[in-house]
Enzyme design. Structure first.
Site, PDB file in Angstrom:
ATOM      1  N   TYR A 245      17.061  29.791  10.003  1.00 34.09           N
ATOM      2  CA  TYR A 245      15.383  31.646   9.985  1.00 34.09           C
ATOM      3  C   TYR A 245      15.335  30.864  11.841  1.00 34.09           C
ATOM      4  O   TYR A 245      16.156  30.239  12.349  1.00 34.09           O
ATOM      5  CB  TYR A 245      14.515  30.443   9.641  1.00 34.09           C
TER       6      TYR A 245
ATOM      7  N   LYS B  77       0.659  -0.963   0.345  1.00 35.17           N
ATOM      8  CA  LYS B  77       0.282  -0.348  -0.228  1.00 35.17           C
ATOM      9  C   LYS B  77       1.312   1.211  -0.270  1.00 35.17           C
ATOM     10  O   LYS B  77       2.123   1.354   0.142  1.00 35.17           O
ATOM     11  CB  LYS B  77      -1.021  -0.405   1.266  1.00 35.17           C
TER      12      LYS B  77
HETATM   13  C1  LIG Z   1      -0.591  -1.667   6.796  1.00 35.48           C
HETATM   14  C2  LIG Z   1      -1.173  -3.542   7.265  1.00 35.48           C
HETATM   15  C3  LIG Z   1      -0.435  -4.167   6.965  1.00 35.48           C
HETATM   16  C4  LIG Z   1       1.123  -4.258   7.456  1.00 35.48           C
HETATM   17  O1  LIG Z   1       2.199  -3.170   8.555  1.00 35.48           O
HETATM   18  P1  LIG Z   1       3.459  -3.694   8.740  1.00 35.48           P
HETATM   19  O2  LIG Z   1       2.804  -2.888  10.317  1.00 35.48           O
HETATM   20  O3  LIG Z   1       3.889  -2.406   8.000  1.00 35.48           O
HETATM   21  O4  LIG Z   1       3.992  -4.888   9.224  1.00 35.48           O
HETATM   22  C5  LIG Z   1      -0.852  -5.110   7.416  1.00 35.48           C
HETATM   23  N1  LIG Z   1      -2.268  -4.748   7.950  1.00 35.48           N
HETATM   24  C6  LIG Z   1      -3.448  -4.454   7.449  1.00 35.48           C
HETATM   25  C7  LIG Z   1      -4.414  -4.129   7.991  1.00 35.48           C
HETATM   26  C8  LIG Z   1      -2.694  -3.257   7.282  1.00 35.48           C
HETATM   27  O5  LIG Z   1      -3.342  -1.543   7.628  1.00 35.48           O
END
Ligand SMILES: *Cc1c(COP(=O)(O)O)cnc(C)c1O
Length: 356
Positions: free
Chosen positions: A254, A45
């Protein structure tokens, strides 16, 4: 290799260079798969946490990954285009309004989160594969126990691909929430003959009790905590634009937030908060040159960061923020955040090189 990557290798770039080691991502996936000894999916994702879902997905598919997860249908469409037919692409947000064509067109598998989503799915796409996401206590996505008992028989009659839930505290192995969610998951799925998944990276590291039939790591693939034994995936090298001597008593940046206490050599480097190097990391951050640490001084600005290089023997041409000596999580700690946020926030101004 893309022309741009070739260019970045041969011509010094004025923007910083972000190098992504695809072999390290594969090694991390294999290491997690060896730990789990069950089907090991890959969560890609948010464009594979900012590292390019098409490239990461292709490389992992070549290495043997058969299941991928994305957050939303649009990401699934892009990933399907990159991977072609074959690998299963599941969507955490499930079947949202307006998704039917995307799901059907790209052959995506929505993880159904509510009774509404279930009805929407069976009305729009009868017979199309789906999975189920259960709420075991995180209260973010998934069917609550009451909804689940209402839907249970109808849903199971249609052979869901997977029943999954998500752990709220898996980066803290001793947290009682882990066992509590596992117990709830067991109760909600008792006697059901459908593949089950509870573990992301953190859950994969919690051990066998959390692996069920599939684990779905994300951040661990990309070298981030809680996978402490991960192979480092990223290096970020930032060119120096100029170096000047700042006399005692003069200030840098800054708001005059830093004052030279000794005659200082100050390097101005070509990256800033517009590149995801967030302003909050300023006062605590260091960069490295070879194996020496050098501190950030003054405020991080949009395109520039100032660094005290007085202790280096010669003026550097580049400084490294992420690499051998400092991980993504180290940099996150400078800013009081987590590696996930630094990874996904790395801007699009970098010259990105994917090493394979
Ligand atoms: C993002 C996510 C993962 C992966 O999580 P990590 O902590 O990056 O390994 C797995 N399952 C769900 C439902 C997620 O939202």
């Amino acid at each position: 290799m893309t022309p741009r990557a070739t260019l970045a290798k041969t011509v010094p770039m004025s923007t910083a260079t972000l190098t992504i080691d695809l072999n390290a991502i594969v090694a991390n996936w294999r290491a997690l798969a060896r730990l789990a000894r069950v089907e090991t999916a890959a969560v890609v994702k948010a464009d594979a946490y900012g590292l390019d879902a098409a490239k990461v997905g292709n490389r992992l598919a070549t290495a043997g990954a058969r299941q991928f997860f994305v957050a939303v249908a649009e990401e699934g469409i892009a990933l399907r285009r990159a991977l072609g037919a074959g690998p299963r692409i599941s969507v955490f947000s499930g079947h949202m309004a307006g998704d039917a064509e995307k799901i059907a067109g790209a052959g995506l598998v929505p993880m159904i989160n509510s009774v509404d989503q279930m009805l929407r799915h069976v009305e729009a796409l009868p017979g199309h594969p789906f999975g189920l996401q259960l709420n075991t206590g995180m209260n973010r996505l998934g069917l609550d126990p009451a909804e689940w008992s209402e839907l249970h028989d109808i849903a199971l009659a249609q052979n869901p691909t997977l029943i999954m839930s998500h752990l709220a505290c898996s980066d803290a192995p001793d947290h009682p929430m882990n066992a509590q969610q596992r117990k709830t998951f067991d109760e909600m799925t008792q006697g059901i003959d459908v593949p089950r998944s509870l573990a992301a990276t953190g859950g994969t590291l919690l051990g066998r009790d959390y692996h069920y039939d599939m684990v779905r790591p994300g951040v661990g693939l990309y070298g981030g905590l809680p996978f402490v034994d991960a192979h480092p995936v990223l290096t970020l090298d930032i060119p120096v634009i100029q170096v000047r001597t700042v006399p005692v008593g003069e200030t840098v940046g800054y708001a005059n937030s830093w004052t030279a206490q000794r005659p200082s050599r100050i390097a101005t480097i070509c990256a800033g908060y517009a590149d995801g190097l967030i302003r909050a990391m300023g006062p605590k951050a260091t960069l490295t040159h070879e194996d020496k640490k050098v501190p950030v001084v003054g405020r991080v600005s949009m395109d520039l960061i100032t660094v005290d290089v007085t202790d280096l023997e010669t003026d550097p041409a580049t400084l490294q923020l992420i690499g051998m000596h400092q991980s993504v999580d180290t940099v996150a700690a400078f800013a009081g955040t987590i590696g996930y946020e630094i990874l996904t926030g790395l801007g699009n101004r970098y010259a990105r090189i994917w090493r394979d």
